[in-house]
Motif scaffolding. Structure first.
Motif, PDB file in Angstrom:
ATOM      1  N   ASP A   1       0.812  -1.224   0.000  1.00 20.34           N
ATOM      2  CA  ASP A   1       0.000   0.000   0.000  1.00 20.34           C
ATOM      3  C   ASP A   1       0.841   1.269   0.000  1.00 20.34           C
ATOM      4  N   ALA A   2       1.863   1.295   0.857  1.00 23.44           N
ATOM      5  CA  ALA A   2       2.592   2.539   1.105  1.00 23.44           C
ATOM      6  C   ALA A   2       3.362   3.025  -0.110  1.00 23.44           C
ATOM      7  N   GLN A   3       3.573   2.164  -1.120  1.00 22.42           N
ATOM      8  CA  GLN A   3       4.251   2.607  -2.335  1.00 22.42           C
ATOM      9  C   GLN A   3       3.348   3.470  -3.203  1.00 22.42           C
ATOM     10  N   MET A   4       2.051   3.392  -2.971  1.00 22.68           N
ATOM     11  CA  MET A   4       1.103   4.138  -3.788  1.00 22.68           C
ATOM     12  C   MET A   4       0.698   5.426  -3.083  1.00 22.68           C
ATOM     13  N   SER A   5       0.042   6.284  -3.841  1.00 20.22           N
ATOM     14  CA  SER A   5      -0.408   7.555  -3.284  1.00 20.22           C
ATOM     15  C   SER A   5      -1.472   7.320  -2.228  1.00 20.22           C
ATOM     16  N   SER A   6      -1.632   8.281  -1.352  1.00 17.25           N
ATOM     17  CA  SER A   6      -2.637   8.167  -0.296  1.00 17.25           C
ATOM     18  C   SER A   6      -4.040   8.088  -0.880  1.00 17.25           C
ATOM     19  N   LEU A   7      -4.301   8.830  -1.968  1.00 15.18           N
ATOM     20  CA  LEU A   7      -5.627   8.775  -2.583  1.00 15.18           C
ATOM     21  C   LEU A   7      -5.927   7.392  -3.138  1.00 15.18           C
ATOM     22  N   PHE A   8      -4.926   6.752  -3.736  1.00 10.90           N
ATOM     23  CA  PHE A   8      -5.129   5.395  -4.226  1.00 10.90           C
ATOM     24  C   PHE A   8      -5.470   4.459  -3.071  1.00 10.90           C
ATOM     25  N   GLN A   9      -4.703   4.573  -1.989  1.00  9.35           N
ATOM     26  CA  GLN A   9      -4.933   3.697  -0.846  1.00  9.35           C
ATOM     27  C   GLN A   9      -6.317   3.902  -0.239  1.00  9.35           C
ATOM     28  N   ALA A  10      -6.823   5.114  -0.318  1.00  8.63           N
ATOM     29  CA  ALA A  10      -8.129   5.391   0.279  1.00  8.63           C
ATOM     30  C   ALA A  10      -9.240   4.570  -0.355  1.00  8.63           C
ATOM     31  N   ASN A  11      -9.006   4.051  -1.580  1.00  7.01           N
ATOM     32  CA  ASN A  11     -10.032   3.282  -2.273  1.00  7.01           C
ATOM     33  C   ASN A  11      -9.850   1.782  -2.122  1.00  7.01           C
ATOM     34  N   LEU A  12      -8.852   1.358  -1.355  1.00  5.09           N
ATOM     35  CA  LEU A  12      -8.642  -0.069  -1.121  1.00  5.09           C
ATOM     36  C   LEU A  12      -9.529  -0.544   0.022  1.00  5.09           C
ATOM     37  N   ILE A  13     -10.056  -1.745  -0.139  1.00  5.74           N
ATOM     38  CA  ILE A  13     -10.880  -2.342   0.914  1.00  5.74           C
ATOM     39  C   ILE A  13      -9.972  -2.706   2.087  1.00  5.74           C
ATOM     40  N   GLY A  14     -10.350  -2.287   3.267  1.00  6.00           N
ATOM     41  CA  GLY A  14      -9.546  -2.552   4.454  1.00  6.00           C
ATOM     42  C   GLY A  14      -8.771  -1.342   4.925  1.00  6.00           C
ATOM     43  N   ILE A  15      -8.768  -0.280   4.131  1.00 11.72           N
ATOM     44  CA  ILE A  15      -8.122   0.976   4.534  1.00 11.72           C
ATOM     45  C   ILE A  15      -9.188   1.887   5.132  1.00 11.72           C
ATOM     46  N   ASP A  16      -8.873   2.483   6.276  1.00 18.66           N
ATOM     47  CA  ASP A  16      -9.862   3.307   6.967  1.00 18.66           C
ATOM     48  C   ASP A  16      -9.682   4.794   6.714  1.00 18.66           C
ATOM     49  N   PHE A  17      -9.050   5.151   5.590  1.00 21.20           N
ATOM     50  CA  PHE A  17      -8.825   6.567   5.326  1.00 21.20           C
ATOM     51  C   PHE A  17     -10.134   7.333   5.186  1.00 21.20           C
ATOM     52  N   SER A  18     -11.202   6.640   4.783  1.00 25.43           N
ATOM     53  CA  SER A  18     -12.469   7.340   4.634  1.00 25.43           C
ATOM     54  C   SER A  18     -12.994   7.845   5.977  1.00 25.43           C
TER      55      SER A  18
END
Length: 765
Positions: free
Chosen positions: A333-350
């Protein structure tokens, strides 16, 4: 029909055919029912031959239906040898393929990546995704569920169908052999040279060994072979431009360029070969005054569409599928942008609070390509200030957390008072909660970037100074543009300027030595380049109980941005794979050691109880093909000198054919080999395997040119040379077969394998 005429046929006749029997070999337009054949040196409609030739044959009707098995075989005789070689290739590739019931060499990487696809977990690797998606598909077909960790040397449990997976992966190695045969045919080599090229591809133990495991290399080799095959097929359609076959083989070549580049970026080297061929081809067409401008533009448009646009679409499609499959949070995950990670299932950025405030605990993501998270740990620098290290780290842990804190001369955050939001030009302290220290910089050179200032962690909740102060500068916001009042998590791009020194917090692209755990150096950059993405940061994770969660609709990341970000991160990480001066890598080798096979590569443990595999080529294939490169260049120089003195050694069409095959072979070899000479990254002997193919083509070409084609040699002499070469290849393969099929017991019991003292077969390391 003389041997010379038969050698020039695009499709050689089978050994069983006679001069009196009709030849029902198939060409691109139909069947030949006479002995006239198709001259590979001829070219119709082109004033100056380029890379070589494929001639025009009169269109023939289909042969009469076969009345017996013998007639069927005779009419399809041209396909009998490659069918036999394919069956032999199945035997060599599949024999004892499940003997090693443990994870061998890089199966630990690519098997694990296949598992991530089956579990749909996002990961990061330096290679494009197509090959690893094929590994996952092979696992799916074999019944693998993705639950095995593929730890190096670990024994496969019964529920992992590793044999089936290896067999399916080995099919790419199987198909290399018929591709080598048909490519030799398309290059106009005689039947003897075609047999030798196919034998060398079939019996080289390095190609054999690398094809028998769950690796990317067999796919890389397969698509390299298909690209060269497509190029030769297209070349032989040049006399019938814009026909269906012409378009098909042009598109076939472009599609395979996309595939080989989507497996490993090494595929760009064979792309360069196709590019050079195309440039020369179009240049010659540009000089053809009989060709209209409209036709010229059609030729340009066809190349752009099929050799540029189509490969790019294939390459991008592999990444689109990659993003679609890996929809869950994973280790990359951390290799990608924060916005990309926000759309992954299991990430609580939302659930992140949208606006950042004093007292917020957060992580700071560097926005450079492949940038990590701002990180610190209790270990100190062994040089410079010897204060606590600050780095960029690509994995999530509590050492990535920081707290927005007021200056020393301001009151602390009042958790019950009004919320104070973080804004542009605020002066803050960044406190590392895991150790209690403050982000700090001073006039001490950074450990790697000597022109920049060192960044460290210093002090505690009561000890600190003005060197802990950082000015927050807003660059822009992805959603709101340049002029924003409050800083948002994920979308606002920031820079941190050291108030006292005027330098900017920046992540390097280089990793620290072992004492820094190979993490990315963070320094304070004095140059103040406002366009430097590695001085840009955004708030990634954000915790503040006093603020409401953000809105998910604000966190959309476009595909093209993610595609570009991941590709730059891949190339940056690939370039960072440099040899460690503090640690000797016994598996690594240098490019100049490869052509004459200075060393091999141990693919597994070397204990007496291990089945041992040693990545080593068949010596006569590697040494002979390398020598042929020097002989080919030398022959070209001699022929050019003799031409200058008005000697005529060959007819124009023979000279064109000599140059055409020589260019394909030598330029293909050079374009694959030369880049490794200037690469800074660590290299291994398996990087030479695609390059070897072009050297083998050169060896077959020169044997054909000097022995199998000239009329001055009798058939008996040609057969003797062919037989000696074939028996030598077969004999050395049989001698070294164990390095690919597996060696059991103490290695010293297997004598006779040390043909060069530099091979570490018998050394106890």
């Amino acid at each position: 029909m003389t041997e010379d005429t038969a050698a020039r046929r695009r499709v050689p006749r089978g050994p069983g055919a006679t001069a009196s029997s009709p030849d029902y070999s198939r060409d691109e337009k139909g069947w030949n029912d006479d002995d006239s054949g198709k001259d590979v040196y001829s070219k119709v409609g082109v004033t100056a031959p380029r890379f070589g030739g494929g001639g025009r044959a009169a269109r023939r009707g289909p042969p009469p239906p076969p009345q017996s098995l013998g007639e069927l075989v005779e009419q399809n005789w041209e396909h009998i040898p490659p069918i036999i070689y394919t069956l032999l290739s199945c035997w060599t590739r599949f024999h004892k393929i499940g003997k090693a019931d443990y994870v061998v060499w890089d199966e630990a990487h690519f098997g694990k990546f296949g598992s991530h696809y089956l579990k749909r977990e996002f990961y990061f690797d330096v290679h494009p995704p197509l090959g690893k998606m094929i590994v996952a598909f092979v696992g799916l077909l074999s019944g693998y569920d993705g639950g095995f960790e593929f730890k190096s040397g670990e024994k496969y449990p019964p529920e992992v169908p590793y044999v089936a997976m290896r067999v399916l992966m080995a099919m790419f190695g199987v198909l290399m052999v018929p591709l080598a045969w048909y490519t030799s045919v398309e290059l106009g080599l005689s039947w003897r040279a075609c047999h030798l090229v196919a034998l060398m591809v079939l019996l080289d133990v390095a190609w054999l060994c690398i094809s028998r495991f769950i690796l990317l290399d067999s796919m890389l080799l397969f698509f390299t072979f298909t690209t060269v095959f497509g190029l030769t097929k297209f070349h032989n359609q040049q006399w019938r431009s814009f026909s269906f076959d012409w378009w098909f083989w042009l598109a076939f070549t472009g599609f395979n360029i996309g595939c080989v580049s989507s497996v490993k970026l090494v595929g760009l080297f064979v792309t360069a070969l196709v590019g050079l061929y195309t440039i020369e081809d179009l240049w010659e067409k540009f000089g053809d005054l009989r060709m209209s401008v409209r036709t010229q533009l059609w030729h340009w448009g066809a190349r752009v569409a099929c050799l540029i646009v189509l490969p790019i679409l294939v390459y991008m499609a592999s990444f689109k599928l990659h993003f679609m499959i890996l929809s869950h949070s994973g280790p990359g995950d951390a290799q990608m942008s924060s916005l990309f990670q926000a759309n992954l299932i299991g990430i609580d950025f939302s659930n992140n609070p949208l606006e950042v405030a004093y007292g917020s605990k957060l992580t700071l993501k560097n926005m450079g390509w492949g940038g990590g998270l701002l990180h610190s740990h209790v270990q100190t620098y062994p040089v410079g200030s010897e204060q606590q290290q600050v780095t960029c780290y690509h994995y999530k842990d509590i050492n990535n957390d920081w707290v927005i804190t007021p200056r020393w001369d301001e009151p602390p955050v009042d958790l019950h008072g009004p919320i104070r939001y973080l804004q542009h030009n605020d002066v803050i302290r960044l406190v590392h909660p895991a150790t209690g220290r403050n982000l700090h910089s001073h006039n001490v050179p950074a450990p790697l970037s000597k022109l920049n200032n060192e960044v460290s962690c210093y002090g505690n909740a009561t000890i600190g100074d003005f060197n802990d102060y950082w000015v927050v500068e807003v660059v822009d916001d992805i959603n709101r543009g340049k002029h924003v009042d409050r800083i948002h998590s994920l979308t606002t791009r920031l820079r941190f300027r050291h108030q006292a020194l005027g330098c900017y917090l920046k992540a390097n692209t280089k990793g620290l030595p072992e004492w820094g755990f190979k993490q990315i150096e963070v320094s304070c950059d004095k140059t103040n380049d406002p366009r430097d993405m590695y001085s840009y940061w955004n708030v990634e994770s954000h915790w503040n109980d006093r603020l409401p969660p953000g809105e998910m609709k604000l966190y959309r990341s476009p595909f093209l941005r993610d595609f570009w970000h991941l590709n730059v991160a891949m190339m940056t990480s690939n370039n960072a794979l440099i040899p460690d001066p503090d640690k000797e890598d016994i598996l690594a080798s240098k490019p100049l050691e490869w052509p004459f096979m200075h060393t091999g590569l141990r693919m597994c443990g070397w204990g007496d109880n291990n089945t041992k595999y040693y990545l080593l080529g068949t010596p006569v294939v590697w040494w002979g093909s390398t020598i042929s490169l020097f002989v080919g260049v030398g022959a070209l120089v001699v022929y050019l000198m003799r031409q200058q003195r008005r000697y005529v050694d060959m007819e124009p069409r023979e000279w064109d054919q000599f140059l055409y095959v020589g260019k394909i072979a030598f330029l293909g070899w050079f374009l694959h080999f030369a880049p490794f000479l200037i690469m800074g990254r660590v290299t291994y002997v398996h990087h030479y395997l695609p390059t070897l193919y072009f050297a083998v083509l050169m060896l077959g070409h020169l044997l054909d040119h000097f022995f199998f084609r000239p009329n001055r040699w009798t058939d008996r002499t040609k057969n003797a040379v062919f037989g000696a070469c074939a028996l030598t290849v077969i004999g050395t393969f049989w001698w070294f077969r164990g390095v690919a099929w597996g060696i059991d017991g103490p290695i010293n019991d297997h004598w006779g394998l040390l043909w060069r003292k530099s091979w570490n077969i018998y050394e106890q390391l």
